[in-house]
Design a protein around this motif. Structure first.
Motif, PDB file in Angstrom:
ATOM      1  N   GLY A 106      47.257  35.256  31.538  1.00 26.55           N
ATOM      2  CA  GLY A 106      46.263  35.779  32.472  1.00 26.55           C
ATOM      3  C   GLY A 106      46.237  34.987  33.766  1.00 26.55           C
ATOM      4  O   GLY A 106      46.883  33.941  33.896  1.00 26.55           O
ATOM      5  N   GLY A 107      45.500  35.496  34.734  1.00 28.97           N
ATOM      6  CA  GLY A 107      45.254  34.772  35.969  1.00 28.97           C
ATOM      7  C   GLY A 107      46.499  34.436  36.760  1.00 28.97           C
ATOM      8  O   GLY A 107      47.424  35.239  36.890  1.00 28.97           O
ATOM      9  N   VAL A 108      46.531  33.213  37.305  1.00 30.49           N
ATOM     10  CA  VAL A 108      47.641  32.770  38.148  1.00 30.49           C
ATOM     11  C   VAL A 108      48.955  32.780  37.366  1.00 30.49           C
ATOM     12  O   VAL A 108      49.994  33.165  37.888  1.00 30.49           O
ATOM     13  CB  VAL A 108      47.346  31.374  38.713  1.00 30.49           C
ATOM     14  N   GLY A 109      48.915  32.355  36.109  1.00 29.36           N
ATOM     15  CA  GLY A 109      50.136  32.352  35.307  1.00 29.36           C
ATOM     16  C   GLY A 109      50.712  33.734  35.138  1.00 29.36           C
ATOM     17  O   GLY A 109      51.938  33.928  35.194  1.00 29.36           O
ATOM     18  N   GLN A 145      43.535  36.146  46.147  1.00 32.28           N
ATOM     19  CA  GLN A 145      44.106  36.861  45.015  1.00 32.28           C
ATOM     20  C   GLN A 145      45.179  36.001  44.339  1.00 32.28           C
ATOM     21  O   GLN A 145      45.833  35.188  44.988  1.00 32.28           O
ATOM     22  CB  GLN A 145      44.714  38.196  45.462  1.00 32.28           C
ATOM     23  N   PRO A 146      45.391  36.181  43.032  1.00 31.77           N
ATOM     24  CA  PRO A 146      46.382  35.351  42.324  1.00 31.77           C
ATOM     25  C   PRO A 146      47.806  35.516  42.834  1.00 31.77           C
ATOM     26  O   PRO A 146      48.623  34.613  42.676  1.00 31.77           O
ATOM     27  CB  PRO A 146      46.249  35.804  40.865  1.00 31.77           C
ATOM     28  N   GLU A 147      48.110  36.650  43.471  1.00 34.62           N
ATOM     29  CA  GLU A 147      49.451  36.837  44.013  1.00 34.62           C
ATOM     30  C   GLU A 147      49.760  35.863  45.147  1.00 34.62           C
ATOM     31  O   GLU A 147      50.913  35.511  45.376  1.00 34.62           O
ATOM     32  CB  GLU A 147      49.628  38.278  44.498  1.00 34.62           C
ATOM     33  N   VAL A 148      48.724  35.415  45.868  1.00 32.85           N
ATOM     34  CA  VAL A 148      48.919  34.405  46.914  1.00 32.85           C
ATOM     35  C   VAL A 148      49.417  33.107  46.277  1.00 32.85           C
ATOM     36  O   VAL A 148      50.373  32.479  46.748  1.00 32.85           O
ATOM     37  CB  VAL A 148      47.613  34.166  47.692  1.00 32.85           C
ATOM     38  N   ASN A 202      40.873  34.478  42.425  1.00 32.34           N
ATOM     39  CA  ASN A 202      40.218  35.551  41.674  1.00 32.34           C
ATOM     40  C   ASN A 202      40.928  35.773  40.344  1.00 32.34           C
ATOM     41  O   ASN A 202      41.817  36.608  40.229  1.00 32.34           O
ATOM     42  CB  ASN A 202      40.237  36.842  42.507  1.00 32.34           C
ATOM     43  N   THR A 203      40.536  35.010  39.335  1.00 33.55           N
ATOM     44  CA  THR A 203      41.131  35.150  38.001  1.00 33.55           C
ATOM     45  C   THR A 203      40.030  35.439  36.980  1.00 33.55           C
ATOM     46  O   THR A 203      38.836  35.242  37.257  1.00 33.55           O
ATOM     47  CB  THR A 203      41.881  33.874  37.590  1.00 33.55           C
ATOM     48  N   PRO A 204      40.407  35.865  35.774  1.00 31.25           N
ATOM     49  CA  PRO A 204      39.392  36.177  34.755  1.00 31.25           C
ATOM     50  C   PRO A 204      38.703  34.958  34.159  1.00 31.25           C
ATOM     51  O   PRO A 204      37.788  35.109  33.347  1.00 31.25           O
ATOM     52  CB  PRO A 204      40.205  36.903  33.661  1.00 31.25           C
TER      53      PRO A 204
END
Length: 356
Positions: free
Chosen positions: A14-17, A212-215, A189-191
């Motif tokens: 999840g999230g950044v990973g 956003q995590p894509e950044v 912005n992650t869960p």
């Protein structure tokens, strides 16, 4: 297409990973997904395949050194090597320090700090004999600047910073071509803000501005390809925080004492309301995966899409610093050439003036 690499991403469910795994897969890389949550891992593997990569799922608790070593061996058995290892898995507790139990503080430290130590050790075991590889430590502005309500997490990130610098110096001393680098992130912005253990009266949230995590994922992928640079800062807020902490840490202490509590909570949103969005049993995901027996996949994004930034001009500058430097050099050379071309004309005019 760029050379297919064998990449390990911890905390990949999840999230950044999760976003980072997708970003590597978009390059065609083979991606090993390490985390505890089985449902999130399965969904992440599907996304990696859809993005054009090859996925390997390894369920592991990063606080277990032997399990991490075994996970690394599984990756090598499947992919033949490890080119990139991304340490990203973490745990946290939102509470004043005096309300965090010793066992909870120890658990956060074991996952967030020792998980990076064990991951780095496992990666080096396979990279050093080949004399190549890149280890990316996913950090935070909180690796330099502690904030209230996150003492365990901030302490772990500070520890990672010192640990990484030590290992980096040792590799340089040995003349190794294996490199470590660190990517310091802003609020993302992650869960995690729905599953983290919290003792605050209101639902917790990241401190704005939020990205956003894509950044973060773009910066991590870039760092893996350019690990000679010791550190990357992502987001203008990260730069502002680190500079302010270097210049006036005492003033920042007082500012955060006034604003840090409210900035990390949603006004008027009681913590119990989180049960509508995520599993919450009083322990968050500290001891068990967030998906647990409920079969829920949280994905990469949290609940803050409406206020999160999809890009960062500072992150672009950080990734393109070399290109910008070359551009400035070329621009300077052109300006100098133009100046030199004007000088003969100016000299001619002066001579003409003297003649008349």
């Amino acid at each position: 297409m760029a050379r297919r690499r064998a990449v390990v991403v911890t905390g990949a469910s999840g999230g950044v990973g999760r976003a980072t795994a997708r970003a590597f897969a978009a390059r065609g890389d083979r991606v090993a997904l390490l985390a505890r949550g089985r449902d999130g891992l399965a969904a992440a593997a599907d996304e990696v395949t859809q993005a054009g990569g090859e996925a390997l799922v390894v369920s592991v608790d990063m606080a277990d050194a032997k399990a991490v070593e075994d996970a690394a061996q599984r990756v090598v058995d499947a992919f033949g090597k490890i080119d990139v290892w991304v340490n990203n898995a973490f745990a946290g507790v939102y509470a004043p320090f005096t309300e965090i139990t010793p066992d909870e503080f120890r658990r956060v430290t074991e996952v967030t700090y020792l998980g990076y130590v064990f991951g780095t050790r496992a990666a080096l075991r396979h990279m050093l004999p080949r004399d190549r590889g890149a280890i990316v430590q996913v950090g935070s502005a909180l690796a330099y600047r502690g904030i209230p309500l996150q003492s365990a997490y901030c302490g772990a990130k500070h520890a990672i910073q010192g640990f990484n610098e030590s290992v980096r110096c040792e590799l340089l001393h040995e003349g190794s071509r294996v490199r470590t680098t660190m990517v310091q992130l802003p609020a993302v912005n992650t869960p995690q803000f729905d599953w983290v253990l919290s003792r605050m009266p209101s639902r917790v949230r990241p401190v704005a501005p939020i990205y956003q995590p894509e950044v973060a994922a773009r910066a991590i992928v870039h760092a893996a390809a350019h690990p000679r640079r010791r550190e990357y800062w992502v987001g203008g807020s990260t730069v502002a925080t680190l500079v302010a902490n270097a210049v006036a840490p005492g003033l920042l202490d007082r500012y955060l004492a006034r604003t840090g509590f409210d900035a990390q909570q949603e006004a008027g949103r009681e913590r119990e309301e989180a049960a509508r969005y995520a599993r919450y049993d009083g322990h968050g995901n500290l001891w068990t995966p967030a998906d647990g027996p409920h079969g829920h996949d949280y994905g990469a994004h949290g609940r803050f899409d409406g206020e999160s930034l999809p890009g960062s001009s500072q992150e672009w500058v950080s990734r393109n610093r070399g290109r910008m430097g070359a551009g400035l050099a070329v621009g300077g050379a052109l300006a100098l050439a133009a100046q030199l071309r004007r000088k003969p004309l100016a000299a001619q005019l002066r001579r003409k003036h003297r003649v008349h």
